[in-house]
Design an enzyme around this catalytic site. Sequence first.
Site, PDB file in Angstrom:
ATOM      1  N   ASP A   1       0.836  -1.256   0.014  1.00 25.31           N
ATOM      2  CA  ASP A   1       0.144   0.288  -0.021  1.00 25.31           C
ATOM      3  C   ASP A   1       0.804   1.160  -0.066  1.00 25.31           C
ATOM      4  O   ASP A   1       0.838   2.039   0.764  1.00 25.31           O
ATOM      5  CB  ASP A   1      -0.590  -0.054   1.263  1.00 25.31           C
ATOM      6  CG  ASP A   1      -2.047  -0.920   0.980  1.00 25.31           C
ATOM      7  OD1 ASP A   1      -2.185  -1.572  -0.132  1.00 25.31           O
ATOM      8  OD2 ASP A   1      -2.583  -1.503   1.974  1.00 25.31           O
TER       9      ASP A   1
ATOM     10  N   GLY B   1      -0.956  -4.942   6.201  1.00 21.12           N
ATOM     11  CA  GLY B   1      -0.374  -3.764   5.494  1.00 21.12           C
ATOM     12  C   GLY B   1       0.420  -2.968   6.576  1.00 21.12           C
ATOM     13  O   GLY B   1       1.632  -3.089   6.581  1.00 21.12           O
ATOM     14  N   ARG B   2      -0.148  -1.988   6.967  1.00 19.00           N
ATOM     15  CA  ARG B   2       0.664  -0.950   7.946  1.00 19.00           C
ATOM     16  C   ARG B   2       1.357  -1.667   9.050  1.00 19.00           C
ATOM     17  O   ARG B   2       2.564  -0.942   9.155  1.00 19.00           O
ATOM     18  CB  ARG B   2      -0.219   0.087   8.497  1.00 19.00           C
ATOM     19  CG  ARG B   2      -0.501   1.341   7.539  1.00 19.00           C
ATOM     20  CD  ARG B   2      -1.639   2.225   7.866  1.00 19.00           C
ATOM     21  NE  ARG B   2      -2.946   1.588   7.685  1.00 19.00           N
ATOM     22  CZ  ARG B   2      -4.042   2.299   7.720  1.00 19.00           C
ATOM     23  NH1 ARG B   2      -4.097   3.736   7.846  1.00 19.00           N
ATOM     24  NH2 ARG B   2      -5.261   1.674   7.386  1.00 19.00           N
TER      25      ARG B   2
ATOM     26  N   LYS C   1       0.106  -8.195  -1.923  1.00 15.95           N
ATOM     27  CA  LYS C   1      -1.054  -7.428  -2.523  1.00 15.95           C
ATOM     28  C   LYS C   1      -0.929  -6.066  -3.248  1.00 15.95           C
ATOM     29  O   LYS C   1      -0.176  -5.293  -2.659  1.00 15.95           O
ATOM     30  CB  LYS C   1      -2.372  -7.322  -1.237  1.00 15.95           C
ATOM     31  CG  LYS C   1      -3.372  -6.453  -1.762  1.00 15.95           C
ATOM     32  CD  LYS C   1      -4.529  -6.136  -0.670  1.00 15.95           C
ATOM     33  CE  LYS C   1      -3.943  -5.264   0.158  1.00 15.95           C
ATOM     34  NZ  LYS C   1      -4.363  -3.708  -0.524  1.00 15.95           N
TER      35      LYS C   1
ATOM     36  N   HIS D   1     -16.553  -3.772 -10.043  1.00 17.12           N
ATOM     37  CA  HIS D   1     -17.965  -3.654  -9.437  1.00 17.12           C
ATOM     38  C   HIS D   1     -18.397  -2.698 -10.575  1.00 17.12           C
ATOM     39  O   HIS D   1     -18.369  -1.615 -10.592  1.00 17.12           O
ATOM     40  CB  HIS D   1     -18.156  -2.967  -8.208  1.00 17.12           C
ATOM     41  CG  HIS D   1     -19.569  -2.708  -7.669  1.00 17.12           C
ATOM     42  ND1 HIS D   1     -19.897  -2.034  -6.637  1.00 17.12           N
ATOM     43  CD2 HIS D   1     -20.433  -3.380  -8.112  1.00 17.12           C
ATOM     44  CE1 HIS D   1     -21.100  -2.029  -6.553  1.00 17.12           C
ATOM     45  NE2 HIS D   1     -21.609  -2.820  -7.381  1.00 17.12           N
ATOM     46  N   ASP D   2     -19.174  -3.308 -11.463  1.00 19.87           N
ATOM     47  CA  ASP D   2     -19.964  -2.805 -12.444  1.00 19.87           C
ATOM     48  C   ASP D   2     -20.964  -3.667 -13.047  1.00 19.87           C
ATOM     49  O   ASP D   2     -21.246  -4.984 -12.656  1.00 19.87           O
ATOM     50  CB  ASP D   2     -18.853  -2.423 -13.556  1.00 19.87           C
ATOM     51  CG  ASP D   2     -19.241  -0.860 -14.472  1.00 19.87           C
ATOM     52  OD1 ASP D   2     -20.520  -1.011 -14.902  1.00 19.87           O
ATOM     53  OD2 ASP D   2     -18.339  -0.053 -14.433  1.00 19.87           O
ATOM     54  N   ILE D   3     -21.410  -3.327 -14.316  1.00 20.10           N
ATOM     55  CA  ILE D   3     -22.392  -4.250 -15.003  1.00 20.10           C
ATOM     56  C   ILE D   3     -21.728  -5.628 -15.405  1.00 20.10           C
ATOM     57  O   ILE D   3     -20.414  -5.782 -15.571  1.00 20.10           O
ATOM     58  CB  ILE D   3     -23.210  -3.566 -16.090  1.00 20.10           C
ATOM     59  CG1 ILE D   3     -22.410  -3.456 -17.296  1.00 20.10           C
ATOM     60  CG2 ILE D   3     -23.840  -2.427 -15.819  1.00 20.10           C
ATOM     61  CD1 ILE D   3     -22.872  -2.826 -18.681  1.00 20.10           C
ATOM     62  N   PRO D   4     -22.490  -6.661 -15.370  1.00 22.38           N
ATOM     63  CA  PRO D   4     -21.921  -8.076 -15.625  1.00 22.38           C
ATOM     64  C   PRO D   4     -21.093  -8.065 -16.909  1.00 22.38           C
ATOM     65  O   PRO D   4     -19.717  -8.391 -16.796  1.00 22.38           O
ATOM     66  CB  PRO D   4     -23.021  -8.731 -15.988  1.00 22.38           C
ATOM     67  CG  PRO D   4     -23.977  -8.294 -15.019  1.00 22.38           C
ATOM     68  CD  PRO D   4     -23.918  -6.965 -15.203  1.00 22.38           C
TER      69      PRO D   4
ATOM     70  N   ARG E   1      -4.114  -7.073  12.834  1.00 24.20           N
ATOM     71  CA  ARG E   1      -3.438  -6.240  13.702  1.00 24.20           C
ATOM     72  C   ARG E   1      -2.665  -7.174  14.642  1.00 24.20           C
ATOM     73  O   ARG E   1      -3.339  -7.463  15.709  1.00 24.20           O
ATOM     74  CB  ARG E   1      -4.003  -5.032  14.132  1.00 24.20           C
ATOM     75  CG  ARG E   1      -4.731  -4.123  13.218  1.00 24.20           C
ATOM     76  CD  ARG E   1      -3.472  -3.141  12.715  1.00 24.20           C
ATOM     77  NE  ARG E   1      -3.975  -2.080  11.918  1.00 24.20           N
ATOM     78  CZ  ARG E   1      -4.278  -2.303  10.717  1.00 24.20           C
ATOM     79  NH1 ARG E   1      -4.215  -3.502   9.946  1.00 24.20           N
ATOM     80  NH2 ARG E   1      -4.556  -1.194   9.803  1.00 24.20           N
TER      81      ARG E   1
ATOM     82  N   THR F   1     -13.597  -4.043   5.953  1.00 19.64           N
ATOM     83  CA  THR F   1     -13.213  -4.151   7.246  1.00 19.64           C
ATOM     84  C   THR F   1     -13.182  -2.485   7.945  1.00 19.64           C
ATOM     85  O   THR F   1     -13.026  -2.661   9.140  1.00 19.64           O
ATOM     86  CB  THR F   1     -11.884  -4.766   7.490  1.00 19.64           C
ATOM     87  OG1 THR F   1     -10.820  -4.068   6.728  1.00 19.64           O
ATOM     88  CG2 THR F   1     -12.180  -6.430   6.953  1.00 19.64           C
TER      89      THR F   1
ATOM     90  N   THR G   1     -19.138  -5.808 -18.462  1.00 18.15           N
ATOM     91  CA  THR G   1     -17.850  -4.922 -18.197  1.00 18.15           C
ATOM     92  C   THR G   1     -16.995  -5.357 -17.046  1.00 18.15           C
ATOM     93  O   THR G   1     -15.838  -5.441 -17.675  1.00 18.15           O
ATOM     94  CB  THR G   1     -18.372  -3.391 -17.558  1.00 18.15           C
ATOM     95  OG1 THR G   1     -19.260  -2.617 -18.495  1.00 18.15           O
ATOM     96  CG2 THR G   1     -17.031  -2.443 -17.320  1.00 18.15           C
TER      97      THR G   1
ATOM     98  N   ASP H   1      -5.894  -6.554  -6.069  1.00 18.81           N
ATOM     99  CA  ASP H   1      -6.948  -6.194  -5.052  1.00 18.81           C
ATOM    100  C   ASP H   1      -7.652  -4.894  -5.887  1.00 18.81           C
ATOM    101  O   ASP H   1      -7.514  -3.913  -5.344  1.00 18.81           O
ATOM    102  CB  ASP H   1      -6.608  -5.898  -3.827  1.00 18.81           C
ATOM    103  CG  ASP H   1      -7.874  -5.569  -2.819  1.00 18.81           C
ATOM    104  OD1 ASP H   1      -8.970  -5.820  -3.072  1.00 18.81           O
ATOM    105  OD2 ASP H   1      -7.444  -4.986  -1.777  1.00 18.81           O
ATOM    106  N   LEU H   2      -8.475  -5.019  -7.056  1.00 19.45           N
ATOM    107  CA  LEU H   2      -9.047  -3.942  -7.419  1.00 19.45           C
ATOM    108  C   LEU H   2     -10.411  -3.933  -7.249  1.00 19.45           C
ATOM    109  O   LEU H   2     -11.204  -2.725  -7.647  1.00 19.45           O
ATOM    110  CB  LEU H   2      -8.753  -3.768  -8.981  1.00 19.45           C
ATOM    111  CG  LEU H   2      -7.336  -3.784  -9.496  1.00 19.45           C
ATOM    112  CD1 LEU H   2      -6.906  -3.849 -10.732  1.00 19.45           C
ATOM    113  CD2 LEU H   2      -6.503  -2.707  -8.845  1.00 19.45           C
ATOM    114  N   LYS H   3     -11.336  -4.782  -6.814  1.00 20.92           N
ATOM    115  CA  LYS H   3     -12.583  -4.869  -6.331  1.00 20.92           C
ATOM    116  C   LYS H   3     -13.419  -4.427  -7.387  1.00 20.92           C
ATOM    117  O   LYS H   3     -14.340  -3.494  -7.379  1.00 20.92           O
ATOM    118  CB  LYS H   3     -12.950  -3.915  -5.120  1.00 20.92           C
ATOM    119  CG  LYS H   3     -11.848  -4.166  -3.759  1.00 20.92           C
ATOM    120  CD  LYS H   3     -12.183  -3.386  -2.626  1.00 20.92           C
ATOM    121  CE  LYS H   3     -11.312  -3.344  -1.814  1.00 20.92           C
ATOM    122  NZ  LYS H   3      -9.907  -3.239  -1.752  1.00 20.92           N
TER     123      LYS H   3
END
Length: 237
Positions: free
Chosen positions: A11, A214-215, A33, A64-67, A185, A124, A69, A60-62
Amino acid sequence: MADERLIAALDVSTRAEAEKLVTQLGERVGYYKVGMELFYALGGDIVTWLKGERKKVFLDLKLHDIPNTVGNGICSLLRLRPDILNVHTAGGLRMMKAAAEALHSAAAEADIPCPKLIGVTVLTSMDAEDWAGLGHTEPVADSVLRRAKLAQEAGLDGVVASPAETAEIRRACGEDFLIVTPGIRPAGVSHDDQRRVMTPAGAIRSGASQIVVGRAIYAAEDPRAAAEAVLKEMEAV
């Protein structure tokens, strides 16, 4: 050999920062990641570089659009040869099915191994108040479980879920279902903007397949020592 249950989050926003961290972690970390911050800054070149370093990549781009696309987008990302890709389960059953079918078809046509495809359930960073603010009436945990079952029905290999919901997902979806768990954590580390969190050992005990850290690693004074501490805690489970 690196413990592939640990995925270190890159990140950061520059190639120099990413390369420095990967060099610092060395052979102890074999899975990374790449999220929006780094991918939007550098594009696919960073994934290509990591693969050239013999590292595995969770992209990790998640999506989320119409099927249609999302299906086409997933196929465009396949050329980078990531090991895990993800969509957001909020896109619904048809979108997830389209993504899974397109990915498997494209991988078969290219004659390459198909990456794992997983679905983000609920971020999260969200707590009960945030969730209710979006108009949801059922508890976060119930929504996460519902979305995990929907992802499995759609043909996805697993989900991204907080450690708070991991045990229920494991019981409902079986041992072969991939559960990638952020919100990790180690003891004594600040929660920052995460809400539903757990220690590395706690997440593995709850049934997580892999954890994303990550952090707690990249922002540490000594990232390699921080990674070693996470691995040691996991090995004790």
